[in-house]
Motif scaffolding. Structure first.
Motif, PDB file in Angstrom:
ATOM      1  N   ASP A  23       0.838  -1.197   0.000  1.00  0.00           N
ATOM      2  CA  ASP A  23       0.000   0.000   0.000  1.00  0.00           C
ATOM      3  C   ASP A  23       0.876   1.252   0.000  1.00  0.00           C
ATOM      4  N   LYS A  24       1.926   1.245   0.820  1.00  0.00           N
ATOM      5  CA  LYS A  24       2.890   2.341   0.874  1.00  0.00           C
ATOM      6  C   LYS A  24       4.258   1.747   1.158  1.00  0.00           C
ATOM      7  N   ARG A  26       8.518   3.143   1.551  1.00  0.00           N
ATOM      8  CA  ARG A  26       9.619   4.097   1.460  1.00  0.00           C
ATOM      9  C   ARG A  26      10.850   3.437   2.078  1.00  0.00           C
ATOM     10  N   HIS A  50       9.881   1.797   5.614  1.00  0.00           N
ATOM     11  CA  HIS A  50       8.524   2.128   6.052  1.00  0.00           C
ATOM     12  C   HIS A  50       7.603   1.405   5.071  1.00  0.00           C
ATOM     13  N   GLU A  52       3.607  -0.424   4.385  1.00  0.00           N
ATOM     14  CA  GLU A  52       2.227  -0.736   4.716  1.00  0.00           C
ATOM     15  C   GLU A  52       1.748  -1.779   3.715  1.00  0.00           C
TER      16      GLU A  52
END
Length: 88
Positions: A23-24, A26, A50, A52
């Protein structure tokens, strides 16, 4: 960030996207903060991820981290010396 470091991050991103529905995402290269550290001497890096993913639903922190480590296992410990993993 050098060209090789950029290529590594792209490879890590691709491996994570192949292994998990993302989903995300970084990825930060923190290797410069660890210059002179024994693990960094051979060129292995320190990264903060990071991430998700819906795949994390219902999992505890160790299970989430294991999924990330499994996706990146081809680079551990030669290119990745340390990972800081932040999951949601």
């Amino acid at each position: 960030m050098t060209n090789n470091e950029s290529k590594r991050i792209i490879q890590f991103e691709e491996a994570l996207q192949k292994a998990l529905p993302i989903d995300k995402l970084r990825i930060e290269d923190e290797s410069d903060l660890h210059t002179g550290h024994q693990g960094a001497q051979g060129g292995a890096g320190h990264y903060r991820i990071h991430i998700e993913s819906s795949a994390f639903k219902g999992l505890n922190r160790v299970q989430k981290h294991r999924l990330v480590y499994d996706a990146l296992s081809a680079w551990i410990p030669k290119e990745i010396h340390a990972l800081a993993i932040i999951t949601n």
